[in-house]
Design a protein around this motif. Structure first.
Motif: not given
Length: 346
Positions: A35-58
């Motif tokens: 949970p939190g991973v937003m895209d696959a390999l191959g981009g210029f960067g990797a996106l990660f969603d902290l809220r989707a990983a369960g954090f509201d004040d990380p």
């Protein structure tokens, strides 16, 4: 433009091989998704969603490391299928000492001439380590640099990011009387290998010699991967009563445990509370290494130490055992800085 123009491949860099490696490792990386991973390999960067990983004040925590000269043994023997776990463990075991949950990992693989097969074996082992630690392999870099590395040589670096809820950082609340619980290591882990290699040379043993302390060859026995403590340590932290964790890496117990203790506190450790594993007995005997040097260079059989509330020690030891850890009650936190040892390693 001439027909005889020099190409990048002529200079020793094979872009097609790099692309082939990326395609081969995509399934291994995809298997680490969380949970939190937003895209696959191959981009210029990797996106990660902290809220989707369960954090509201990380609060984010980052760590980077390598595997040291253990890599030399892996390259020389061709045993590459565990070295990636070493890379992951050296980073994520540090993160969990801050109280953080590892979220994602990136690797850097640099070589003189890229072998797609060898590169894939290394990165696939990194992916297995990530999956075991619960973090996603979201990207990395493969650098083919002729002239920088001898044929067959390569280097690795790892970068991990974790998170915790604000206000939960460790160490916190360490006090005199805390019980020190030691978790057994899986061998030498990834520190002290310059000395390991010197001892082997002094003993006249090659990596293909029979291991003097176990089954198989010496090289294979020394390449047992670094143990991943993430899931058991996080379970203990969430259960309550853990005040600090120390990852026992370079510097051994002597230098790593004080890093998580208040300046006015130290530790009393009973060396008879655990048995020195065979690999360390061999190193001490074959190298004539004294006890103080062993405890300052190697983990000596203890890969992680937890400082826990005295009234929670038994429950936490049971919880950790239930998560597959071998737990040793090493001693206590005491007044006065420094680590004081009693007894003998045996």
């Amino acid at each position: 433009m001439t027909k005889n123009g020099i190409s990048y491949r002529d200079a020793g860099v094979d872009i097609d091989a790099g692309n082939a490696l990326v395609e081969r490792i995509k399934p291994a990386a995809a298997a680490t998704a969380r949970p939190g991973v937003m895209d696959a390999l191959g981009g210029f960067g990797a996106l990660f969603d902290l809220r989707a990983a369960g954090f509201d004040d990380p609060v984010l925590v980052a760590a980077t490391d390598g595997v040291g000269t253990k890599l030399r043994i892996a390259i020389d023997t061709g045993h590459l299928d565990g070295i990636g776990q070493d890379l992951v463990a050296m980073c994520v075991n540090d993160l969990v000492c801050q109280g953080a949950e590892p979220l994602f990992f990136l690797d850097y693989f640099a070589t003189g001439k890229l072998s797609v097969d060898e590169g894939a074996r290394v990165v696939e082992s990194i992916a297995r380590g990530c999956k075991a630690a619960g973090c996603a392999l979201v990207g990395g870099e493969t650098a083919e640099m002729p002239g920088m590395y001898h044929d067959g040589d390569f280097d690795l670096a790892g970068f991990a990011v974790g998170a915790m809820q604000r206000g939960t950082a460790l160490p916190a609340g360490v006090m005199e009387g805390d019980v020190l619980l030691g978790l057994a290591s899986d061998g030498v882990h990834s520190n002290g290998y310059s000395l390991v290699r010197k001892v082997a040379d002094h003993a006249g043993l090659g990596w293909d010699a029979a291991s003097p302390f176990g089954d198989g060859t010496l090289g294979a026995a020394l390449l047992v991967p670094t143990r991943l403590y993430v899931k058991s340590a996080l379970a203990a932290i969430r259960a309550g009563g853990v005040h600090a964790l120390a990852h026992i890496t370079g510097g051994g117990i002597t230098e790593n445990l004080p890093r998580v203790l208040p300046k006015d506190l130290g530790a009393d450790i009973d060396l008879s509370s655990w048995t020195l594993p065979p690999v360390f007995r061999w190193l001490a005997q074959a190298g004539g290494i004294d006890q103080a040097e062993m405890l300052k260079t190697f983990n000596s059989g203890i890969g992680m130490i937890l400082s826990v509330a005295a009234d929670r020690a038994d429950a936490l030891a049971g919880l950790l055992s239930g998560h597959g850890e071998t737990v040793h009650r090493l001693g206590r936190v005491t007044a006065g800085p420094g680590v004081r040892y009693s007894g003998q390693l045996a």
